[in-house]
Write an enzyme that holds these catalytic residues in place. Structure first.
Site, PDB file in Angstrom:
ATOM      1  N   HIS A   1     119.248  11.679 -71.569  1.00 53.76           N
ATOM      2  CA  HIS A   1     119.882  11.664 -70.145  1.00 53.76           C
ATOM      3  C   HIS A   1     120.674  10.155 -70.265  1.00 53.76           C
ATOM      4  O   HIS A   1     122.087   9.898 -70.011  1.00 53.76           O
ATOM      5  CB  HIS A   1     118.884  11.671 -69.198  1.00 53.76           C
ATOM      6  CG  HIS A   1     119.665  11.375 -67.713  1.00 53.76           C
ATOM      7  ND1 HIS A   1     119.902  12.500 -66.782  1.00 53.76           N
ATOM      8  CD2 HIS A   1     119.843  10.068 -66.994  1.00 53.76           C
ATOM      9  CE1 HIS A   1     120.293  11.880 -65.512  1.00 53.76           C
ATOM     10  NE2 HIS A   1     120.429  10.587 -65.882  1.00 53.76           N
ATOM     11  N   GLU A   2     119.835   9.164 -70.565  1.00 54.82           N
ATOM     12  CA  GLU A   2     120.654   7.679 -70.530  1.00 54.82           C
ATOM     13  C   GLU A   2     121.768   7.681 -71.386  1.00 54.82           C
ATOM     14  O   GLU A   2     122.651   6.974 -71.340  1.00 54.82           O
ATOM     15  CB  GLU A   2     119.623   6.508 -70.680  1.00 54.82           C
ATOM     16  CG  GLU A   2     118.479   6.565 -69.752  1.00 54.82           C
ATOM     17  CD  GLU A   2     118.797   6.948 -68.250  1.00 54.82           C
ATOM     18  OE1 GLU A   2     120.009   6.423 -67.815  1.00 54.82           O
ATOM     19  OE2 GLU A   2     118.049   7.281 -67.435  1.00 54.82           O
TER      20      GLU A   2
ATOM     21  N   GLY B   1     114.685   5.455 -66.279  1.00 57.41           N
ATOM     22  CA  GLY B   1     115.695   4.729 -67.062  1.00 57.41           C
ATOM     23  C   GLY B   1     117.161   4.463 -66.239  1.00 57.41           C
ATOM     24  O   GLY B   1     117.198   5.106 -65.307  1.00 57.41           O
ATOM     25  N   MET B   2     117.735   3.431 -67.190  1.00 58.33           N
ATOM     26  CA  MET B   2     119.015   3.018 -66.257  1.00 58.33           C
ATOM     27  C   MET B   2     119.896   2.880 -67.812  1.00 58.33           C
ATOM     28  O   MET B   2     119.655   2.012 -68.529  1.00 58.33           O
ATOM     29  CB  MET B   2     118.674   1.820 -65.757  1.00 58.33           C
ATOM     30  CG  MET B   2     119.900   1.230 -65.229  1.00 58.33           C
ATOM     31  SD  MET B   2     120.868   2.241 -63.956  1.00 58.33           S
ATOM     32  CE  MET B   2     122.640   2.010 -64.027  1.00 58.33           C
ATOM     33  N   GLU B   3     121.242   3.448 -67.576  1.00 59.43           N
ATOM     34  CA  GLU B   3     122.130   3.493 -68.639  1.00 59.43           C
ATOM     35  C   GLU B   3     122.869   2.348 -68.679  1.00 59.43           C
ATOM     36  O   GLU B   3     123.985   2.468 -69.171  1.00 59.43           O
ATOM     37  CB  GLU B   3     123.070   4.823 -68.196  1.00 59.43           C
ATOM     38  CG  GLU B   3     124.072   4.508 -67.011  1.00 59.43           C
ATOM     39  CD  GLU B   3     123.363   4.973 -65.894  1.00 59.43           C
ATOM     40  OE1 GLU B   3     122.090   5.107 -65.670  1.00 59.43           O
ATOM     41  OE2 GLU B   3     124.076   5.284 -64.726  1.00 59.43           O
ATOM     42  N   ASN B   4     122.198   0.910 -68.874  1.00 59.37           N
ATOM     43  CA  ASN B   4     123.258  -0.030 -69.139  1.00 59.37           C
ATOM     44  C   ASN B   4     123.930   0.153 -70.366  1.00 59.37           C
ATOM     45  O   ASN B   4     122.924   0.186 -71.493  1.00 59.37           O
ATOM     46  CB  ASN B   4     122.098  -1.405 -69.228  1.00 59.37           C
ATOM     47  CG  ASN B   4     121.597  -1.210 -67.668  1.00 59.37           C
ATOM     48  OD1 ASN B   4     120.103  -1.545 -67.596  1.00 59.37           O
ATOM     49  ND2 ASN B   4     122.334  -1.396 -66.562  1.00 59.37           N
TER      50      ASN B   4
ATOM     51  N   HIS C   1     124.842   9.266 -70.261  1.00 59.53           N
ATOM     52  CA  HIS C   1     125.765   8.265 -69.498  1.00 59.53           C
ATOM     53  C   HIS C   1     126.827   7.410 -69.945  1.00 59.53           C
ATOM     54  O   HIS C   1     127.603   6.994 -69.451  1.00 59.53           O
ATOM     55  CB  HIS C   1     124.885   7.582 -68.683  1.00 59.53           C
ATOM     56  CG  HIS C   1     124.254   8.091 -67.496  1.00 59.53           C
ATOM     57  ND1 HIS C   1     124.763   8.537 -66.460  1.00 59.53           N
ATOM     58  CD2 HIS C   1     122.949   8.368 -66.978  1.00 59.53           C
ATOM     59  CE1 HIS C   1     124.148   8.896 -65.402  1.00 59.53           C
ATOM     60  NE2 HIS C   1     122.863   8.639 -65.547  1.00 59.53           N
TER      61      HIS C   1
ATOM     62  N   ARG D   1     107.330   2.650 -61.222  1.00 61.72           N
ATOM     63  CA  ARG D   1     108.174   3.751 -61.137  1.00 61.72           C
ATOM     64  C   ARG D   1     108.304   4.420 -59.856  1.00 61.72           C
ATOM     65  O   ARG D   1     107.508   5.143 -59.603  1.00 61.72           O
ATOM     66  CB  ARG D   1     107.968   4.486 -62.432  1.00 61.72           C
ATOM     67  CG  ARG D   1     109.140   5.452 -62.521  1.00 61.72           C
ATOM     68  CD  ARG D   1     108.869   6.285 -63.847  1.00 61.72           C
ATOM     69  NE  ARG D   1     109.789   7.287 -64.102  1.00 61.72           N
ATOM     70  CZ  ARG D   1     109.775   8.189 -64.772  1.00 61.72           C
ATOM     71  NH1 ARG D   1     108.689   8.236 -65.959  1.00 61.72           N
ATOM     72  NH2 ARG D   1     110.662   9.134 -65.009  1.00 61.72           N
TER      73      ARG D   1
ATOM     74  N   TYR E   1     121.658  15.615 -59.303  1.00 63.34           N
ATOM     75  CA  TYR E   1     121.338  15.783 -60.449  1.00 63.34           C
ATOM     76  C   TYR E   1     121.293  17.196 -60.963  1.00 63.34           C
ATOM     77  O   TYR E   1     121.821  17.821 -61.781  1.00 63.34           O
ATOM     78  CB  TYR E   1     119.935  15.421 -60.990  1.00 63.34           C
ATOM     79  CG  TYR E   1     119.894  13.659 -60.711  1.00 63.34           C
ATOM     80  CD1 TYR E   1     120.089  12.927 -59.730  1.00 63.34           C
ATOM     81  CD2 TYR E   1     119.767  12.935 -61.987  1.00 63.34           C
ATOM     82  CE1 TYR E   1     120.030  11.422 -59.826  1.00 63.34           C
ATOM     83  CE2 TYR E   1     119.333  11.819 -61.937  1.00 63.34           C
ATOM     84  CZ  TYR E   1     119.614  10.918 -60.994  1.00 63.34           C
ATOM     85  OH  TYR E   1     119.547   9.628 -60.860  1.00 63.34           O
TER      86      TYR E   1
ATOM     87  N   GLU F   1     125.551  11.608 -62.362  1.00 66.77           N
ATOM     88  CA  GLU F   1     124.084  12.129 -62.564  1.00 66.77           C
ATOM     89  C   GLU F   1     124.344  13.557 -62.805  1.00 66.77           C
ATOM     90  O   GLU F   1     123.538  14.210 -63.660  1.00 66.77           O
ATOM     91  CB  GLU F   1     123.378  11.863 -61.462  1.00 66.77           C
ATOM     92  CG  GLU F   1     123.179  10.425 -60.980  1.00 66.77           C
ATOM     93  CD  GLU F   1     122.777   9.558 -62.245  1.00 66.77           C
ATOM     94  OE1 GLU F   1     122.334  10.365 -63.150  1.00 66.77           O
ATOM     95  OE2 GLU F   1     122.747   8.438 -62.124  1.00 66.77           O
TER      96      GLU F   1
HETATM   97  N1  BES Z   1     121.528   5.962 -63.168  1.00 67.43           N
HETATM   98  C1  BES Z   1     120.051   6.395 -63.159  1.00 67.43           C
HETATM   99  C2  BES Z   1     119.079   5.514 -62.407  1.00 67.43           C
HETATM  100  C3  BES Z   1     119.481   5.291 -60.873  1.00 67.43           C
HETATM  101  C4  BES Z   1     120.131   6.192 -59.966  1.00 67.43           C
HETATM  102  C5  BES Z   1     119.642   4.061 -60.247  1.00 67.43           C
HETATM  103  C6  BES Z   1     120.555   5.960 -58.649  1.00 67.43           C
HETATM  104  C7  BES Z   1     119.894   3.487 -59.172  1.00 67.43           C
HETATM  105  C8  BES Z   1     120.385   4.481 -58.197  1.00 67.43           C
HETATM  106  C9  BES Z   1     119.436   6.736 -64.358  1.00 67.43           C
HETATM  107  O1  BES Z   1     120.374   7.374 -65.267  1.00 67.43           O
HETATM  108  C10 BES Z   1     118.478   8.008 -64.116  1.00 67.43           C
HETATM  109  O2  BES Z   1     119.203   8.960 -63.629  1.00 67.43           O
HETATM  110  N2  BES Z   1     117.075   7.958 -64.363  1.00 67.43           N
HETATM  111  C11 BES Z   1     116.487   8.892 -63.943  1.00 67.43           C
HETATM  112  C12 BES Z   1     116.018   9.698 -65.403  1.00 67.43           C
HETATM  113  C13 BES Z   1     115.868  11.175 -65.220  1.00 67.43           C
HETATM  114  C14 BES Z   1     116.593  11.991 -64.536  1.00 67.43           C
HETATM  115  C15 BES Z   1     115.870  11.586 -66.735  1.00 67.43           C
HETATM  116  C16 BES Z   1     115.164   8.344 -63.496  1.00 67.43           C
HETATM  117  O3  BES Z   1     114.931   7.077 -63.560  1.00 67.43           O
HETATM  118  O4  BES Z   1     114.156   9.152 -63.180  1.00 67.43           O
HETATM  119 ZN    ZN Z   2     121.284   9.141 -64.645  1.00 66.91          ZN
END
Ligand code: BES
Ligand code: ZN
Length: 635
Positions: free
Chosen positions: A331-332, A305-308, A335, A586, A415, A354
């Site tokens: 999680h998102e 996911g990405m928290e846009n 953010h 992914r 994280y 994170e």
């Molecule tokens: N912001 C991150 C994704 C990210 C991190 C993009 C670093 C670019 C660089 C997003 O919130 C995230 O942490 N995604 C995780 C979710 C999971 C930990 C619940 C993912 O994509 O696995």
């Molecule tokens: Zn994150």
């Protein structure tokens, strides 16, 4: 278990601060109407991954007018930037990675001189784009993004669920947006933005801003969509997606977009989102962004996911049919406070985004799904920390929270150690005091960048009571030292007592637990995580038959199964690995599967090479870069 792939082995090593005069607060004009967040000038807040010199001149607002050309797979048009310059500043430095600049003029149409400096290949930092201001407070940049802009992924119709229309999405974090937007691409330089985007019918466009009105039919088979983000955001949060998608409401301020053939399943999976927003607000204060919508993207999306803002981007691989991977949504959503409201000033402090978010995620999961599920998910995170520390050594510098190595170690440090830091503090000072403190941290730093030092100072000033408590907390050790401090609030061993017993029984006499089918997803993962590393083909076949591993609808579990199968050179799993890697982009799944194959030498390498030749072109640049590294490719 490892979560999240490593997109940036790159950034950081803070350079010395060339402190210039701070930009003055605007006193009149349109800029003054917007919140201009401070530029932090302390050495640890200087972002080494930008060329910008925000103390000299900074961007405060971005207005994009862009066309999406799906035939040429190019984005291009005009970006108008509002600039706030300190007295006497005669130039502004922007970030560019491959942008083709046609012309730069000021608000009155006057030509402005500019220069693209030397390209810094390392880590995707790109080149400085220096523009002579000549008194201008607004820049009009006519440009095109490069055909291979790494923020953007253009999907063919075949890469979508519907198979009829192409798709586009962007991924800005950490420093990819400079491949399609000419601005100062640094998390400490917040900007408001607006956009007008034209796209071919019948595609819909969504962005990380509020869509304004109905799309305008341009009469040439194209439509124009307009968006506004009136709150200052770090520019990595500007995002776009376009495709044959439709919207379905969840609650009054929540909803989800997905392709028509996916929307039912997607909508059912995220049905708890409104409840999550309600619980999140109870915990840490008002949700400040208006709507919270999500888009479930095609499986090429490189992250979970990405928290846009106002439009979280999600992988479809989290859809399991039973909401068991909804920690991702929590999680998102979290953010929206940690990350989007209070933002790490530099990427070496990404635990502030994170780690705080992972803690908050767990609190939302507890509120919506109960203590037991939250405790089990926390126990998986704790195991991830221990596994990583055992692998790299508890004194490895990259295991400090404030470091440049967080992402290299997957999700274990930034994280999970980050989350366990807050959990430990909560445990020592009590939930009531801790929650009040975290809420004021978000309120008092809303729409501003933050550093580890600020976090520490704020805890000392507003949370910690007395020398004994300060000593018990070990704050600096948690933030700045490697390893896991001795006061860590360990997960409740009872969380997985039954599963851990079943693991022991399997190890002792090969008994496959009959209870498995009734276990929670976290319990099933715990079981698979802890099986012996070496399993024979016969054992793997028996496990698969009894537990239905290759038929699971949960991709997190499928991934663990495929990984353990490949680690044991289990031939029957190879076709499924191949189809999984052909569909899913992914990075968290793709990279480790290729890594396992690569580690399996003469057995696995030919398989990896054969599969990658087929799948590489379908992966996002982030995933491709990760697998290229694993396979030792440099082209
Ligand atoms: N912001 C991150 C994704 C990210 C991190 C993009 C670093 C670019 C660089 C997003 O919130 C995230 O942490 N995604 C995780 C979710 C999971 C930990 C619940 C993912 O994509 O696995
Ligand atoms: Zn994150």
């Amino acid at each position: 278990m490892r979560r999240l792939a490593a997109p940036l082995a790159l950034l950081l090593a803070s350079t010395a601060c060339t402190t210039m005069e701070a930009a003055p607060a605007a006193t009149s004009g349109p800029v003054a109407d917007r919140m201009v967040s401070p530029i932090l000038t302390s050495p640890e807040a200087v972002d080494s991954s930008t060329h910008a010199q925000p103390q000299v001149a900074r961007v405060t607002h971005v207005a994009l007018d862009l066309d999406l050309d799906f035939d040429a797979r190019r984005v291009g048009g005009v970006a108008v930037l509002d600039v706030l310059a300190s007295p006497g500043a005669d130039e502004i430095v922007l970030d560019s990675n491959g942008l083709e600049i046609a012309r730069i003029t000021d608000g009155a149409g006057r030509e402005l001189a500019y220069e693209l400096g030397a390209m810094v290949e390392a880590g995707g930092k790109g080149a400085p784009l220096t523009v002579q201001l000549d008194g201008a407070t607004s820049l009009r940049i006519a440009y095109r993004a490069p055909a291979d802009a790494s923020a953007l992924q253009w999907l063919s119709a075949e890469q979508t669920a519907g198979g009829e229309h192409p798709f586009l999405f962007s991924q800005g974090q950490a420093i990819l947006n400079r491949t399609w937007i000419p601005t100062q691409d640094s998390p400490g330089i917040r900007q408001t933005w607006e956009a007008r985007i034209t796209a071919p019918k019948p595609l819909e466009v969504v962005m990380s801003g509020v869509r304004r009105g109905e799309p305008e039919d341009l009469g040439n088979g194209r439509r124009a969509f307009t968006f506004v983000m009136d709150k200052p955001v770090p520019p990595y949060l500007i995002a776009i997606a376009a495709g044959d998608i439709e919207f379905r409401a969840i609650g009054p301020r929540t909803g989800v977009w997905a392709e028509p053939s996916v929307i039912d399943r997607a909508h059912a999976e995220v049905a708890d989102t409104e409840a999550m927003v309600v619980e999140a607000e109870k915990l840490y204060g008002e949700y400040r962004w208006g709507r919270y919508d999500m888009i479930v993207l095609p499986p090429a999306f490189p992250y979970g996911g990405m928290e846009n803002p106002v439009m979280t981007f999600l992988t479809p691989t989290f859809v399991a049919g039973d909401r068991s991977n909804n920690g991702l949504v929590a999680h998102e959503l979290a953010h929206s406070w940690s990350g989007n409201l209070v933002t790490n000033a530099v990427w070496g402090d990404s635990w502030l985004n994170e780690g705080v978010t992972t803690y908050f995620e767990n609190r939302i999961v507890e509120a919506v799904y109960g203590k037991q599920r939250a405790e089990q998910e926390a126990a998986l995170m704790y195991a991830n920390i221990l596994e990583t520390l055992a692998e790299v050594g508890a004194d490895a510098p990259g295991t400090a929270l404030s470091t440049d190595g967080g992402y290299e170690l997957g999700s274990a440090i930034a994280y999970d150690k980050g989350a366990f830091f807050l959990r430990t503090v909560e445990n020592i000072v009590g939930r009531e005091r801790f929650d009040a403190w975290l809420r004021q941290w978000f309120d008092n730093h809303a729409f501003q960048p933050a550093t580890s030092e600020m976090f520490y100072e704020d805890m000392m000033a507003n949370l910690v009571r007395g020398a004994d408590e300060a000593e018990a907390l070990m704050l600096r050790e948690w933030i700045f030292e490697p390893g896991l401090p001795g006061n860590v609030a360990r997960p409740d061993p009872a969380a997985f007592a039954a599963v851990d017993g079943a693991v022991e029984a399997y190890k002792a006499n090969g008994a496959i637990p009959a209870a498995y089918a009734g276990w929670t997803a976290a319990e099933q993962m715990r079981f698979l995580d802890n099986l012996p590393a070496e399993l024979s083909a016969g054992q793997l076949a028996a496990l698969d038959t009894a537990l239905g591993l290759s038929r699971t609808g949960n991709n997190e579990i499928l991934f663990l199964w495929l990984e353990m199968a490949l680690e044991n050179r289990y031939e029957p799993a190879v076709p499924q690995v191949e189809s999984f890697l052909a569909e899913v982009g992914r990075a968290k799944f793709v990279r480790p599967l290729f890594a396992v194959l690569w580690n399996e030498g003469e057995w696995g390498r030919p398989i990896a090479t054969r599969i990658y030749a087929e799948t590489r072109s379908g992966y996002h640049a982030v995933t491709r870069a990760g697998v290229d590294r694993v396979l030792g490719r440099t082209d």
